[in-house]
Design an enzyme around this catalytic site. Structure first.
Site, mmCIF file in Angstrom:
data_model
loop_
_atom_site.group_PDB
_atom_site.id
_atom_site.type_symbol
_atom_site.label_atom_id
_atom_site.label_comp_id
_atom_site.label_asym_id
_atom_site.label_seq_id
_atom_site.Cartn_x
_atom_site.Cartn_y
_atom_site.Cartn_z
ATOM 1 N N LYS A 276 -60.086 -3.372 6.098
ATOM 2 C CA LYS A 276 -59.603 -2.047 5.679
ATOM 3 C C LYS A 276 -59.730 -0.990 6.773
ATOM 4 O O LYS A 276 -58.870 -0.133 6.916
ATOM 5 C CB LYS A 276 -60.374 -1.554 4.452
ATOM 6 C CG LYS A 276 -59.974 -2.206 3.143
ATOM 7 C CD LYS A 276 -60.712 -1.513 2.007
ATOM 8 C CE LYS A 276 -60.559 -2.242 0.702
ATOM 9 N NZ LYS A 276 -61.151 -1.528 -0.431
ATOM 10 N N ALA B 275 -72.553 4.249 0.312
ATOM 11 C CA ALA B 275 -71.914 4.978 1.423
ATOM 12 C C ALA B 275 -71.002 4.041 2.212
ATOM 13 O O ALA B 275 -70.693 4.292 3.365
ATOM 14 C CB ALA B 275 -72.977 5.586 2.332
ATOM 15 N N TYR C 28 -66.667 -4.816 -10.716
ATOM 16 C CA TYR C 28 -65.843 -5.249 -11.851
ATOM 17 C C TYR C 28 -66.142 -6.686 -12.287
ATOM 18 O O TYR C 28 -65.516 -7.200 -13.215
ATOM 19 C CB TYR C 28 -64.348 -5.093 -11.533
ATOM 20 C CG TYR C 28 -63.906 -5.744 -10.252
ATOM 21 C CD1 TYR C 28 -63.645 -7.101 -10.189
ATOM 22 C CD2 TYR C 28 -63.779 -4.994 -9.093
ATOM 23 C CE1 TYR C 28 -63.260 -7.695 -9.011
ATOM 24 C CE2 TYR C 28 -63.395 -5.572 -7.900
ATOM 25 C CZ TYR C 28 -63.128 -6.925 -7.864
ATOM 26 O OH TYR C 28 -62.757 -7.513 -6.694
ATOM 27 N N GLY D 59 -65.451 -1.229 -13.733
ATOM 28 C CA GLY D 59 -64.789 -1.341 -12.426
ATOM 29 C C GLY D 59 -63.351 -1.835 -12.489
ATOM 30 O O GLY D 59 -62.588 -1.673 -11.528
ATOM 31 N N ASN E 109 -55.824 0.549 2.443
ATOM 32 C CA ASN E 109 -55.776 -0.653 1.595
ATOM 33 C C ASN E 109 -54.362 -0.984 1.127
ATOM 34 O O ASN E 109 -54.180 -1.976 0.427
ATOM 35 C CB ASN E 109 -56.724 -0.528 0.398
ATOM 36 C CG ASN E 109 -56.138 0.320 -0.707
ATOM 37 O OD1 ASN E 109 -55.345 1.220 -0.449
ATOM 38 N ND2 ASN E 109 -56.534 0.044 -1.935
ATOM 39 N N SER F 123 -79.111 7.167 6.633
ATOM 40 C CA SER F 123 -78.277 7.636 7.747
ATOM 41 C C SER F 123 -76.781 7.454 7.439
ATOM 42 O O SER F 123 -75.952 8.262 7.856
ATOM 43 C CB SER F 123 -78.640 6.907 9.044
ATOM 44 O OG SER F 123 -78.474 5.522 8.866
ATOM 45 N N THR G 114 -79.447 3.066 2.853
ATOM 46 C CA THR G 114 -79.593 3.480 4.259
ATOM 47 C C THR G 114 -79.187 4.947 4.346
ATOM 48 O O THR G 114 -77.996 5.284 4.300
ATOM 49 C CB THR G 114 -78.679 2.618 5.159
ATOM 50 O OG1 THR G 114 -78.939 1.238 4.871
ATOM 51 C CG2 THR G 114 -78.922 2.904 6.625
ATOM 52 N N ASP H 249 -57.461 3.286 -3.221
ATOM 53 C CA ASP H 249 -58.750 3.234 -3.935
ATOM 54 C C ASP H 249 -59.113 4.630 -4.454
ATOM 55 O O ASP H 249 -59.644 4.773 -5.563
ATOM 56 C CB ASP H 249 -59.869 2.743 -3.002
ATOM 57 C CG ASP H 249 -59.833 1.235 -2.790
ATOM 58 O OD1 ASP H 249 -59.251 0.524 -3.628
ATOM 59 O OD2 ASP H 249 -60.389 0.776 -1.770
HETATM 60 P P1 NAP Z 1 -69.537 -2.023 1.582
HETATM 61 O O1 NAP Z 1 -68.661 -1.163 2.427
HETATM 62 O O2 NAP Z 1 -70.090 -3.284 2.141
HETATM 63 O O3 NAP Z 1 -70.755 -1.103 1.052
HETATM 64 C C1 NAP Z 1 -71.785 -1.669 0.300
HETATM 65 C C2 NAP Z 1 -72.675 -0.556 -0.258
HETATM 66 O O4 NAP Z 1 -73.613 -1.175 -1.150
HETATM 67 C C3 NAP Z 1 -73.499 0.171 0.805
HETATM 68 O O5 NAP Z 1 -73.669 1.513 0.410
HETATM 69 C C4 NAP Z 1 -74.828 -0.596 0.744
HETATM 70 O O6 NAP Z 1 -75.942 0.160 1.181
HETATM 71 C C5 NAP Z 1 -74.944 -0.833 -0.730
HETATM 72 N N1 NAP Z 1 -75.840 -1.938 -1.067
HETATM 73 C C6 NAP Z 1 -75.629 -3.272 -0.871
HETATM 74 N N2 NAP Z 1 -76.671 -3.977 -1.338
HETATM 75 C C7 NAP Z 1 -77.581 -3.089 -1.823
HETATM 76 C C8 NAP Z 1 -78.847 -3.220 -2.440
HETATM 77 N N3 NAP Z 1 -79.409 -4.412 -2.655
HETATM 78 N N4 NAP Z 1 -79.479 -2.083 -2.849
HETATM 79 C C9 NAP Z 1 -78.903 -0.866 -2.655
HETATM 80 N N5 NAP Z 1 -77.694 -0.675 -2.069
HETATM 81 C C10 NAP Z 1 -77.030 -1.779 -1.658
HETATM 82 O O7 NAP Z 1 -68.765 -2.464 0.238
HETATM 83 P P2 NAP Z 1 -67.603 -1.673 -0.535
HETATM 84 O O8 NAP Z 1 -66.287 -2.156 -0.060
HETATM 85 O O9 NAP Z 1 -67.899 -0.222 -0.501
HETATM 86 O O10 NAP Z 1 -67.777 -2.263 -2.021
HETATM 87 C C11 NAP Z 1 -68.880 -1.880 -2.838
HETATM 88 C C12 NAP Z 1 -68.653 -2.433 -4.248
HETATM 89 O O11 NAP Z 1 -67.485 -1.825 -4.804
HETATM 90 C C13 NAP Z 1 -68.386 -3.940 -4.279
HETATM 91 O O12 NAP Z 1 -68.992 -4.475 -5.428
HETATM 92 C C14 NAP Z 1 -66.865 -4.042 -4.411
HETATM 93 O O13 NAP Z 1 -66.447 -5.220 -5.081
HETATM 94 C C15 NAP Z 1 -66.579 -2.816 -5.261
HETATM 95 N N6 NAP Z 1 -65.228 -2.290 -5.097
HETATM 96 C C16 NAP Z 1 -64.492 -2.155 -6.231
HETATM 97 C C17 NAP Z 1 -63.229 -1.628 -6.153
HETATM 98 C C18 NAP Z 1 -62.448 -1.484 -7.420
HETATM 99 O O14 NAP Z 1 -61.232 -1.269 -7.346
HETATM 100 N N7 NAP Z 1 -63.089 -1.561 -8.575
HETATM 101 C C19 NAP Z 1 -62.690 -1.226 -4.924
HETATM 102 C C20 NAP Z 1 -63.472 -1.370 -3.767
HETATM 103 C C21 NAP Z 1 -64.745 -1.916 -3.870
HETATM 104 P P3 NAP Z 1 -76.386 0.171 2.736
HETATM 105 O O15 NAP Z 1 -75.469 1.152 3.407
HETATM 106 O O16 NAP Z 1 -77.796 0.589 2.714
HETATM 107 O O17 NAP Z 1 -76.187 -1.241 3.252
#
Ligand code: NAP
Length: 265
Positions: free
Chosen positions: A63, A124, A211, A232, A83, A150, A148, A99
């Site tokens: 992305k 974040a 989701y 979701g 996206n 930061s 995190t 999104d």
């Molecule tokens: P990403 O860029 O990899 O970000 C992951 C986020 O989750 C970061 O803020 C990370 O924190 C945090 N995280 C991961 N493991 C953690 C833990 N054990 N405890 C606390 N925080 C944690 O992923 P993304 O693309 O944003 O996606 C995030 C979620 O949204 C996924 O489940 C994805 O499937 C979902 N999503 C859904 C849609 C939808 O249309 N419904 C669209 C996009 C994404 P750190 O920064 O500290 O690593």
């Protein structure tokens, strides 16, 4: 026949093909929606353009990299991620971030207004970026809490009037909030929630970006405390609806797409 698709890695279990193909069926559009797992996004985008593909969705891990291979609209540019790519004009193709609009329409569908509210976004990463910009653009005051700190600070520095926090701040900021969004992946792998249950309350509207499962622990605990809950699948549905409408110029058959999606969740 028109061809649309999704590029990412992995995309084998994506729900986008049945969701989009349900819309083609409903409206009698002669099109297919296929998935691709390329090595590099730049070559995939120029190859898709050369092959006459009409539109692509882009997912993890491409992305952010996709941004430099398209002409992004202002919102995608601010979010820093694309996206949805539309090849109908001349190269470079137009890039969008649906999104953000998907999350906006998910709130709208549940009659939740955002203007003047106090919102907490947990996370974040990519999803959090799109949601935080959307909330701020719609007039919410956004507080971003992330493991995190930061990364929360970097995001809060570019989202209007946003502030950054660690996860421990949720105890203080959720009780006062009107809107709460989980944009972390917590809740996907195990029955965990990033938000302490005792902070949830009946005046909250809670959206979970996760989701699968549909009923995450956060959604369950929020519903138990009387909050409005938005799972979701709503954001997933509406990001697809907006992509469909961008590509075809037609009004999406939302109920049919929703049914196709939920049947598989
Ligand atoms: P990403 O860029 O990899 O970000 C992951 C986020 O989750 C970061 O803020 C990370 O924190 C945090 N995280 C991961 N493991 C953690 C833990 N054990 N405890 C606390 N925080 C944690 O992923 P993304 O693309 O944003 O996606 C995030 C979620 O949204 C996924 O489940 C994805 O499937 C979902 N999503 C859904 C849609 C939808 O249309 N419904 C669209 C996009 C994404 P750190 O920064 O500290 O690593």
């Amino acid at each position: 026949m028109d061809v649309y698709g999704l590029v990412g890695n992995p995309v084998g279990h994506s729900l986008s093909p049945p969701m989009h193909e349900a819309a083609y069926d409903e409206l009698g559009i002669d099109a297919r929606y296929v998935t691709f797992e390329p090595d590099a996004i730049g070559a995939a985008i120029s190859g898709a353009q050369d092959l006459g593909i009409e539109g692509l969705n882009v997912t993890i891990p491409f992305k952010e990299d996709a941004l430099s291979h398209v002409e992004p609209d202002p919102l995608a540019d601010r979010i820093g991620a694309v996206n949805t790519i539309d090849f109908s004009g001349s190269a470079p193709p137009a890039g969008y971030n649906t999104d953000a609009e998907g999350a906006r329409r998910a709130f709208e569908r549940h009659d939740v207004s955002l203007a003047g509210t106090s919102a907490v976004v947990v996370g974040a990463g990519g999803a959090a970026r799109a949601i935080a910009f959307m909330l701020a653009d719609d007039g919410a005051r956004v507080r971003i809490a992330n493991r995190t700190v930061s990364r929360a600070e970097s995001l809060a520095a570019v989202v209007p009037e946003a502030s950054a926090h660690g996860l421990e701040a949720l105890d203080d900021i959720v009780p006062d909030a009107d809107i709460l969004v989980n944009a972390t992946s917590v809740g996907m792998e195990d029955d965990a929630s990033p938000v302490p249950a005792e902070t949830l309350h009946g005046d909250l509207a809670v959206m979970d970006a996760v989701y699968s499962p549909l009923e995450t622990r956060l959604i369950r605990e929020a519903a138990d405390r009387g909050a409005t809950t938005i799972d979701g699948a709503w954001m997933l549905l509406f990001q697809g609806v907006v992509a469909f409408e961008t590509w075809t110029g037609r009004t999406a058959p939302v109920e049919r797409m929703d049914a196709a999606l939920r049947r598989r969740l």
